[in-house]
Design a protein around this motif. Structure first.
Motif, PDB file in Angstrom:
ATOM      1  N   TYR A 103       0.858  -1.182   0.000  1.00  0.00           N
ATOM      2  CA  TYR A 103       0.000   0.000   0.000  1.00  0.00           C
ATOM      3  C   TYR A 103       0.903   1.244   0.000  1.00  0.00           C
ATOM      4  O   TYR A 103       2.099   1.152   0.263  1.00  0.00           O
ATOM      5  CB  TYR A 103      -0.875   0.024   1.261  1.00  0.00           C
ATOM      6  N   ASP A 104       0.309   2.401  -0.227  1.00  0.00           N
ATOM      7  CA  ASP A 104       1.083   3.645  -0.254  1.00  0.00           C
ATOM      8  C   ASP A 104       1.902   3.858   1.018  1.00  0.00           C
ATOM      9  O   ASP A 104       3.025   4.325   0.954  1.00  0.00           O
ATOM     10  CB  ASP A 104       0.167   4.862  -0.452  1.00  0.00           C
ATOM     11  N   ARG A 105       1.342   3.519   2.165  1.00  0.00           N
ATOM     12  CA  ARG A 105       2.019   3.774   3.443  1.00  0.00           C
ATOM     13  C   ARG A 105       2.882   2.608   3.885  1.00  0.00           C
ATOM     14  O   ARG A 105       3.439   2.628   4.970  1.00  0.00           O
ATOM     15  CB  ARG A 105       0.994   4.123   4.511  1.00  0.00           C
ATOM     16  N   PRO A 158       5.378   9.050   5.011  1.00  0.00           N
ATOM     17  CA  PRO A 158       5.811   7.764   4.475  1.00  0.00           C
ATOM     18  C   PRO A 158       7.302   7.706   4.146  1.00  0.00           C
ATOM     19  O   PRO A 158       7.912   6.652   4.242  1.00  0.00           O
ATOM     20  CB  PRO A 158       4.970   7.590   3.207  1.00  0.00           C
ATOM     21  N   HIS A 163      10.287   2.036   3.235  1.00  0.00           N
ATOM     22  CA  HIS A 163      10.327   2.793   1.987  1.00  0.00           C
ATOM     23  C   HIS A 163      11.762   3.075   1.508  1.00  0.00           C
ATOM     24  O   HIS A 163      11.963   3.794   0.541  1.00  0.00           O
ATOM     25  CB  HIS A 163       9.572   4.106   2.150  1.00  0.00           C
ATOM     26  N   GLN A 217       9.453  -1.481  -1.577  1.00  0.00           N
ATOM     27  CA  GLN A 217       9.848  -0.632  -2.699  1.00  0.00           C
ATOM     28  C   GLN A 217       9.905  -1.445  -3.987  1.00  0.00           C
ATOM     29  O   GLN A 217       9.527  -0.965  -5.048  1.00  0.00           O
ATOM     30  CB  GLN A 217      11.198   0.028  -2.390  1.00  0.00           C
ATOM     31  N   TYR A 272       6.067  -2.252  -4.869  1.00  0.00           N
ATOM     32  CA  TYR A 272       5.114  -1.147  -4.949  1.00  0.00           C
ATOM     33  C   TYR A 272       4.908  -0.649  -6.368  1.00  0.00           C
ATOM     34  O   TYR A 272       5.851  -0.373  -7.108  1.00  0.00           O
ATOM     35  CB  TYR A 272       5.586   0.018  -4.071  1.00  0.00           C
ATOM     36  N   GLN A 331       2.084   2.261  -7.650  1.00  0.00           N
ATOM     37  CA  GLN A 331       1.039   3.154  -7.150  1.00  0.00           C
ATOM     38  C   GLN A 331      -0.344   2.713  -7.628  1.00  0.00           C
ATOM     39  O   GLN A 331      -0.568   2.466  -8.803  1.00  0.00           O
ATOM     40  CB  GLN A 331       1.305   4.585  -7.583  1.00  0.00           C
ATOM     41  N   GLY A 332      -1.249   2.586  -6.648  1.00  0.00           N
ATOM     42  CA  GLY A 332      -2.630   2.226  -6.925  1.00  0.00           C
ATOM     43  C   GLY A 332      -2.866   0.746  -7.183  1.00  0.00           C
ATOM     44  O   GLY A 332      -3.993   0.335  -7.404  1.00  0.00           O
ATOM     45  N   ASN A 343      -1.604  -2.037  -5.121  1.00  0.00           N
ATOM     46  CA  ASN A 343      -1.633  -2.899  -3.938  1.00  0.00           C
ATOM     47  C   ASN A 343      -1.089  -4.291  -4.269  1.00  0.00           C
ATOM     48  O   ASN A 343      -1.716  -5.312  -4.037  1.00  0.00           O
ATOM     49  CB  ASN A 343      -3.032  -2.982  -3.343  1.00  0.00           C
TER      50      ASN A 343
END
Length: 155
Positions: A53-55, A117, A123, A130, A133, A135-136, A138
């Motif tokens: 996830y983003d976080r 974050p 991260h 990393q 990941y 973005q968007g 998951n």
């Protein structure tokens, strides 16, 4: 002994340490580090599937329960105690969880980690998060990534 799940381990932590579901960021991070530390050294302690996830790494099934069905988490603590049984294995599981809570929960409750974050050790360049990941998306952080690159996110 049946394999423990992320939800059952979270239920144990929440009950024993009187945690609130409002602490879900710190709970999720503690669970991830418990999972990753153990996976990298000894193998899986419990079943989990962390996604990027983003976080940071999150067990999305547990997050869904935290938001939509918290009573199910509370009931899972009884399964936790049934599954760990008695004896040396029980002691090892409880010790691993308790040590992770002592080490990681206070760390992940700090500012700026909660709100920034970029301050999050998951991260850092090259970490499992990393590498997975997008973005968007998951994307699942597979166990091989955790085994190979967890050392980059150690605290």
């Amino acid at each position: 002994m049946s394999r423990l799940t992320t939800t059952e381990v979270a239920a144990y932590m929440i009950h024993k340490y009187h945690l609130s579901l409002h602490q879900r960021y710190a709970i999720q991070k503690t669970l991830y580090y418990l999972y990753a530390d153990h996976l990298a050294t000894e193998g899986r302690l419990f079943e989990g599937q962390f996604v990027a996830y983003d976080r940071g790494p999150v067990d999305s099934k547990l997050l869904n329960l935290m938001v939509h069905d918290p009573k199910r988490i509370d009931r899972s603590r009884f399964l936790f105690h049934e599954k760990i049984g008695v004896g040396q294995k029980r002691t090892q599981v409880l010790t691993a969880i308790d040590e992770a809570v002592d080490k990681y929960l206070p760390f992940f409750e700090q500012e700026p980690l909660v709100s920034d974050p970029a301050a999050n050790p998951t991260h850092r360049p090259g970490t499992p998060w990393q590498r997975a990941y997008q973005q968007g998306q998951n994307t699942v952080i597979d166990d091989d990534l955790i085994r190979r690159y967890h050392y980059l996110e150690e605290i």
